[in-house]
Write an enzyme that holds these catalytic residues in place. Structure first.
Site, mmCIF file in Angstrom:
data_model
loop_
_atom_site.group_PDB
_atom_site.id
_atom_site.type_symbol
_atom_site.label_atom_id
_atom_site.label_comp_id
_atom_site.label_asym_id
_atom_site.label_seq_id
_atom_site.Cartn_x
_atom_site.Cartn_y
_atom_site.Cartn_z
ATOM 1 N N GLU A 120 39.165 44.098 36.543
ATOM 2 C CA GLU A 120 39.326 42.835 37.248
ATOM 3 C C GLU A 120 38.059 41.995 37.118
ATOM 4 O O GLU A 120 36.953 42.508 37.300
ATOM 5 C CB GLU A 120 39.632 43.095 38.730
ATOM 6 C CG GLU A 120 40.945 43.842 38.950
ATOM 7 C CD GLU A 120 41.229 44.104 40.423
ATOM 8 O OE1 GLU A 120 40.547 43.489 41.270
ATOM 9 O OE2 GLU A 120 42.115 44.931 40.717
ATOM 10 N N GLU A 183 47.754 37.581 37.715
ATOM 11 C CA GLU A 183 48.501 38.034 38.895
ATOM 12 C C GLU A 183 48.538 36.961 39.980
ATOM 13 O O GLU A 183 47.500 36.430 40.380
ATOM 14 C CB GLU A 183 47.893 39.321 39.464
ATOM 15 C CG GLU A 183 48.654 39.844 40.681
ATOM 16 C CD GLU A 183 48.245 41.233 41.111
ATOM 17 O OE1 GLU A 183 48.836 41.741 42.087
ATOM 18 O OE2 GLU A 183 47.347 41.822 40.474
#
Length: 266
Positions: A120, A183
């Protein structure tokens, strides 16, 4: 061996964007499910740190450890014959700097049969992405909602910072990421990001304009416990099927109907 059976590589995966082929991905956490998904023809499998939630029952992905990720990745990698297998780098396995990131990502590739890692971060993690790529470790970047930063971001909410997301997507592409997971981003923004980069984007809650899609397998087959996320679609009701099968088994055992002669030895 036809195209459906040819093992997926990072190069083939990336080329699907320019070929106009939509990419399919799902999460997998164990040998049996990974083998079933692979044989069904999915392009990529993610051994996600989401296992902390859907397998272990935690409220977030933060408790997942490197040892747990390696344990599950080894099972998934052993099952797969075709799909590209990507493994999440768990919380604090790369945030401490390049040295730790290289050591942990290297363990994933050395100790499992998986081919790539996911982490991430955008521009803030570009140095880590670049270092991993220089070491020969393929990296999928993860932008938008970052579950590992849920406490900082204030919860599981849609991410709408257009300028930051566009900058982050360019930064991780330049650092060498072979793909970008998006996302919980508005569909029009995800489509804009997709058009602005040369590498494939994989969406989850990011609309149909992405180059591919990923979902948590438990949501897809109806094994979700609790609320189904808005971005998910259930294609089968395995939860009911399992409960009905177990209830019938219990009833037959209690009534002396199982095992019958055909399930016994002489």
């Amino acid at each position: 061996m036809d195209a459906h059976e040819t093992p997926m590589t990072v190069t083939r995966f990336t080329a699907m964007k320019s070929a106009g082929q939509k990419i399919t991905m799902l999460t997998a956490y164990d040998y049996t499910m990974a083998r079933l998904l692979d044989e069904a023809g999915v392009d990529g499998l993610l051994v996600g740190d989401s296992l902390a939630m859907v397998v272990q029952g935690h409220p977030s992905t933060l408790p997942a450890t490197m040892e747990q990720m390696l344990y599950h990745a080894e099972m998934v990698g052993r099952a797969v014959r075709r799909a590209l297998v990507v493994v999440d780098m768990p919380f604090m396995s790369y945030q401490l700097g390049v040295r730790d990131a290289l050591a942990n990502a290297g363990r994933i590739l050395k100790q499992t049969r998986c081919q790539a890692v996911k982490l991430e971060g955008g521009a803030d993690q570009a140095e880590i992405v670049a270092a991993l790529v220089r070491a020969g470790i393929p990296v999928m970047a993860h932008l938008g909602l970052r579950p590992q930063s849920v406490h900082q971001s204030g919860g599981y909410t849609v991410q709408r910072n257009r300028q930051q997301l566009l900058q982050d997507s360019q930064a991780v592409q330049q650092a060498g990421a072979f793909s970008i997971l998006l996302e919980c981003i508005p569909a029009d923004l995800a489509a804009e990001i997709t058009a602005s980069v040369q590498v494939p984007t994989i969406g989850i809650g990011a609309g149909s304009g992405c180059d591919g899609q990923i979902q948590v397998i438990h949501d897809v087959v109806g094994l979700t416990l609790g609320r189904l996320p808005r971005h998910a679609k259930t294609y089968a009701d395995l939860k009911t099927a399992i409960q009905q099968a177990v209830a019938q088994y219990c009833q037959e055992v209690r009534q002396g109907l199982f095992p019958s002669a055909e399930h016994s030895f002489r």
